[in-house]
Each structure stands twice: as C-alpha cells, then as structure tokens.
Write an enzyme that holds these catalytic residues in place. Structure first.
Site, PDB file in Angstrom:
ATOM      1  N   SER A 221      35.003  35.736  31.378  1.00  0.00           N
ATOM      2  CA  SER A 221      35.717  36.370  32.493  1.00  0.00           C
ATOM      3  C   SER A 221      37.117  35.784  32.582  1.00  0.00           C
ATOM      4  CB  SER A 221      34.957  36.174  33.804  1.00  0.00           C
ATOM      5  OG  SER A 221      34.661  34.812  34.031  1.00  0.00           O
ATOM      6  N   GLY A 223      39.583  36.887  35.051  1.00  0.00           N
ATOM      7  CA  GLY A 223      40.247  37.267  36.289  1.00  0.00           C
ATOM      8  C   GLY A 223      40.987  38.586  36.151  1.00  0.00           C
ATOM      9  N   GLY A 226      41.062  40.670  32.914  1.00  0.00           N
ATOM     10  CA  GLY A 226      39.898  41.386  32.410  1.00  0.00           C
ATOM     11  C   GLY A 226      38.826  40.471  31.864  1.00  0.00           C
ATOM     12  N   GLY A 252      32.415  36.523  39.589  1.00  0.00           N
ATOM     13  CA  GLY A 252      31.737  36.140  38.354  1.00  0.00           C
ATOM     14  C   GLY A 252      30.247  36.412  38.420  1.00  0.00           C
ATOM     15  N   ASP A 253      29.640  36.119  39.570  1.00  0.00           N
ATOM     16  CA  ASP A 253      28.218  36.400  39.755  1.00  0.00           C
ATOM     17  C   ASP A 253      27.963  37.903  39.691  1.00  0.00           C
ATOM     18  OD1 ASP A 253      28.056  33.668  40.277  1.00  0.00           O
ATOM     19  OD2 ASP A 253      28.255  33.968  42.441  1.00  0.00           O
TER      20      ASP A 253
END
Length: 309
Positions: A221, A223, A226, A252-253
């Site tokens: 990830s 941010g 992308g 993120g989860d």
C-alpha cells in the site's frame, strides 16, 4: 467462512481537540469509543461487503467484555479465547485545526501458556470450517514472536489461504510460514529490508524476494500513490483517483478486507487489486475507522487504473 485473527485487540478511544498543545489541559466533548484492532476492522468491512466473517483472538477483563458486547451489537460472529489479564485501551488525540493525530497505545495483556494452548485448540477447530484466514496487527506479550508463522503453517496444512498484515519481527518471522499474501506499506517494507528508503523498483525487487521464500503475493500500500501487487509471475500497479481524505486510519485494513473479499469470490489478480484499493479509498472517505460504503466502492472500481509492469 473467512476467519479473522486479532490477537491484541483494544478499546479505541479518540478525542477531537482543536489546537492540541503539549503540556496544556483541554476540555473536550465525549470521545468516540470503538472495539478496535486491525483484524476487527477487516471483519467490519467484510461484513459491509456482504460476507459473514468470524473473529477470533484473545479478550480479557471488563474491556474484553465491552468489546464482545460491541461485536454482538454489530452482529459480528466471534469466538475469542478469554484471558486473565485486561484487554488494552488505546487513545488518539486528533487536532482538527493542525491536522495531527497523537496516539497512546498500551502494550496490552500478557497471555500465559494455558491461554495459548486454548487458542491453539480453538483455532484448529475453526480451521475445519474456514475457507480463508486473515491475521492482522501486533502480538500481545507472552506469545512467541513467530506465532504468525505457526498460524501460517496450520493454515497451510489445512490447505487454506492465509493473509497476513503485520510489521517488524512478526512480519519477518511470519513470512517463514509462507502466507498466501502479505500487505506491508512502504515503511514496513523498508523495515523488513533494513533500509531507510526504497525506490519504486527496489520495492518491487524486495517483494519478488519475499515471493521467492514461498509467499504467493505481496500487496504494497502506497497511500495516495496507489498500490503494487507483486507475485511470482506478475507485477501490477494501481493508480487511484485524487479524493478529499476525511480519515485515513484503517484504510490498510480495508484494503486487506477488499483483497480477501475478492480472492474469496475467485476474482482475477487485476480485479483483486482493484477491490483492495477501492475499499481502502472508501474507508478514507468515512469519519469512522474500518467503515466503507459499498456503493462508493463499486463506483471507485472503474476509476482505478491497473497497469502491468
């Protein structure tokens, strides 16, 4: 059934404080209080997508009882192992004016040998019905640092895909359990490789090196930049639309939940990455952590550009 593992959950309390200052007193409105933990965020998003996940891990004391009640209220299936010590509380001070968030995170309870054995028995029983396992977050004290490796090995022996989202030593040792997918961000990948920074190509090379150890996919990830999905034979890049972020915590989860949902529905790699990003973005557009709008997710899918590198 997707089983989510949250070994070190918490009651998350957050306060919005205009112009937060160190060494000053602040009068605040009542804070928001939620059943926290990365795996619980994953569970909520899966539920919002229409899945019926089951949550497991450790809960203890009055705080654990409060979390269990919240899970019942949210109609989230759960099968936690009860422990003697108190489940932790984490505090966040959000300065809306300065755009900062200061967090105080308790280390959490110490889990003893008998409680670990109870979890092992319970988890192996859950594997009989599981079709996927998603483990997220830190390990409480008392658990060996390679506990995620053990979970990975149990899942692998049962021929069940294991998705892992953790960091530090837990990630380093967890990779040895050959999970199906791991989801580091750039900072966590830097920590894993022992470097202060990584170029775009170095991130891909590091992910390929992890895949060579038996991991099928690495979802990185990035941010606003992308994400990358790296496998043995593919490298995909996702470019995402610019949005007005309200609360990025839990994105993120939400990515992990989107990926798990797509994999569970047998989507191809491109669509899996698209769903992961769409869920991460949708969470960032919500005030509440671990929350998405399924209609927004579906609108975002067409706005995410996937390219093969």
């Amino acid at each position: 059934m997707i089983v989510t593992v949250t070994l070190n959950p918490a009651i998350d309390v957050s306060y919005r404080v205009p112009r937060f200052q160190i060494d000053k007193g602040h009068r605040v409105e009542n804070g928001s209080k939620t059943a926290g933990g990365k795996g619980l965020n994953v569970s909520r998003v899966l539920k919002q997508l229409g899945s019926e996940p089951l949550c497991t891990g450790f809960l203890g004391g009055g705080s654990g009882a409060w979390i269990e009640k919240k899970l019942i209220d949210e109609e989230l299936k759960h099968s936690f192992v009860q422990i003697d010590e108190e489940t932790r509380t984490c505090l966040a001070m959000i300065d809306e004016h300065g755009g900062t968030q200061t967090e105080l995170m308790e280390k959490g309870p110490v889990v003893n040998e008998q409680e670990i054995e109870k979890f092992q028995v319970s988890f192996k029983h859950l594997l009989e019905e599981a079709t996927m396992v998603v483990a997220s977050g830190s390990l409480p004290a008392g658990l060996p640092p390679d506990f995620y490796r053990e979970i990975g090995e149990w899942a692998r022996a049962a021929n069940i895909p294991f998705l892992l989202d953790t960091s530090g030593k837990s990630l380093e040792l967890g990779v040895e359990g050959k999970p199906f997918l791991i989801k580091p961000n750039k900072e966590e990948l830097c920590q894993y490789t022992g470097k202060s920074d990584l170029t775009f190509q170095e991130m891909i090379d590091a992910a390929k090196g992890i895949c060579a150890k038996g991991v099928e996919y690495v979802l990185i990830s990035l941010g606003a930049e992308g994400a990358l999905l790296v496998g043995h034979a593919i490298t995909l890049r996702a470019e995402i639309p610019v949005v007005s972020v309200i609360n990025p915590v839990g994105s993120g989860d939400s990515m992990v939940a989107g990926m798990a949902f797509a994999l569970h529905n047998h989507y191809d790699s491109v669509e899996c990455l698209r769903w992961a990003c769409a869920c991460g973005i949708s969470n960032a557009l919500q005030a509440t952590t671990g929350t998405i709008d399924p209609q927004v997710v579906r609108k975002l899918l067409s706005q995410i550009k996937i390219s093969t590198l």
